[in-house]
Design a protein around this motif. Structure first.
Motif, short mmCIF file in Angstrom:
data_model
loop_
_atom_site.label_atom_id
_atom_site.label_comp_id
_atom_site.label_asym_id
_atom_site.label_seq_id
_atom_site.Cartn_x
_atom_site.Cartn_y
_atom_site.Cartn_z
N CYS A 11 0.85 -1.20 0.00
CA CYS A 11 0.00 0.00 0.00
C CYS A 11 0.88 1.24 0.00
CB CYS A 11 -0.91 0.02 1.24
SG CYS A 11 -2.21 -1.21 1.22
N GLU A 12 0.44 2.24 -0.73
CA GLU A 12 1.18 3.50 -0.79
C GLU A 12 0.60 4.46 0.23
OE1 GLU A 12 2.58 6.83 -4.11
OE2 GLU A 12 1.41 5.07 -4.70
N ARG B 186 -2.31 7.39 -0.10
CA ARG B 186 -2.92 7.34 -1.42
C ARG B 186 -3.94 6.20 -1.59
NH1 ARG B 186 -0.61 10.49 -5.21
NH2 ARG B 186 -1.43 9.17 -6.87
N GLU B 187 -4.24 5.50 -0.52
CA GLU B 187 -5.13 4.33 -0.65
C GLU B 187 -6.57 4.67 -0.27
OE1 GLU B 187 -4.16 1.67 -2.03
OE2 GLU B 187 -1.99 1.96 -1.99
N PHE C 48 -5.84 1.29 8.23
CA PHE C 48 -5.74 2.15 7.06
C PHE C 48 -5.58 3.61 7.42
CE2 PHE C 48 -6.43 -1.49 4.51
CZ PHE C 48 -5.98 -1.14 3.24
N GLY D 153 -4.75 6.19 4.88
CA GLY D 153 -5.78 5.73 3.95
C GLY D 153 -7.10 6.47 4.12
#
Length: 288
Positions: free
Chosen positions: A246-247, A250-251, A272, A277
């Motif tokens: 996961c970036e 940006r998720e 997240f 996130g």
């Protein structure tokens, strides 16, 4: 002891995490708010709260719980709502006030609600108006003395709030009549809380963050005591396994499972958020 399971770990996954990296869930929350302040944190029905807005609103709610209701560290506050923007606001407000959150399934019958509120020793409850009639049936037989009622659209812009709340109450008739004279609305609570700052509470990993109730498949629901260290460890374990998949910042994660359930609370909300996130909250998955 030989840890043979480590032979199955993918490259890059550490053998251990440090659950004392953060003193509490609140410490962790404040860190990812600082890291991602301007980014979107939660969206529901087209309305978005940034991490900064979540920080401000949850602080206001923490202030209300401390300064207006006089709740003390470790006392229990129940949360009874589906996936709405109000959930993270009130959840993190409860934790920041040094209190213990008690997640309640909003579809509970009055008998189930009666059991859980008494078993948890909840002094207060935050509840969506749609289910307030169930609370009315049992509140006099529980330790609950403070009620905060919210409606589905309460954290929307004023025009959308008026429209959504009107449709839910008068068109779809999803709010049965109830009478809870001791109740305060969430919007009023946030306004009252804004007048004073909340007090930081010294929390350790051993303090109880959640009383998380089982589904009751083996009898009545039972409350699992989840400490702040438990929850921090779960998030750090998840981060370790996610790695670079996961970036950060940006998720987008579609959160259709209810946040009052421990999986969604840990995986969608806390994990997240720690990655910056953006949680897309689905209030009723049947609408998808």
């Amino acid at each position: 002891m030989e840890k043979i399971w480590l032979n199955s770990y993918p490259a890059g996954v550490p053998a251990e995490i440090n659950p004392d990296q953060y003193a509490s869930v609140v410490d962790m929350f404040e860190q990812f708010v600082d890291d991602y302040r301007e980014l979107p944190a939660f969206t529901n029905m087209g309305v978005t709260l940034t991490f900064d807005e979540l920080d401000r609103l949850s602080a206001n709610f923490a202030s209300y719980l401390q300064n207006e209701l006089g709740l003390e560290k470790g006392e229990r506050v129940a949360l009874m709502m589906p996936n709405l923007l109000q959930y993270p606001v009130t959840l993190f407000g409860i934790l920041r006030a040094g209190l213990t959150a008690v997640n309640v399934n909003p579809l509970y019958t009055s008998r189930e609600l009666h059991h859980q509120l008494n078993d948890a020793g909840a002094k207060a409850i935050v509840i969506v108006a749609n289910f307030a009639s169930t609370l009315q049936e049992v509140i006099e037989e529980t330790p609950v003395r403070h009620v905060v009622v919210t409606e589905v659209g309460d954290l929307f812009p004023w025009w959308k709030r008026m429209l959504v709340n009107f449709v839910v109450r008068h068109v779809k008739k999803m709010v049965p009549h109830y009478r809870l004279p001791q109740a305060c609305t969430l919007r009023a609570a946030l306004s009252i809380g804004e007048r004073k700052s909340h007090r930081n509470v010294a929390l350790t990993g051993d303090d109880i963050a959640f009383l998380q109730y089982t589904g009751g498949t083996t009898g009545v629901a039972k409350g699992a005591m989840l400490t702040h260290r438990n929850m921090v460890a779960n998030v750090l374990q998840a981060q370790a396994w996610i790695g670079n998949a996961c970036e950060r910042g940006r998720e987008l994660i579609v959160t259709a499972l209810p946040l009052y359930h421990i999986f969604s609370l840990t995986a969608n909300c806390l994990t997240f958020m720690s990655l910056g996130g953006h949680n897309l909250l689905i209030t009723n998955p049947r609408d998808m």
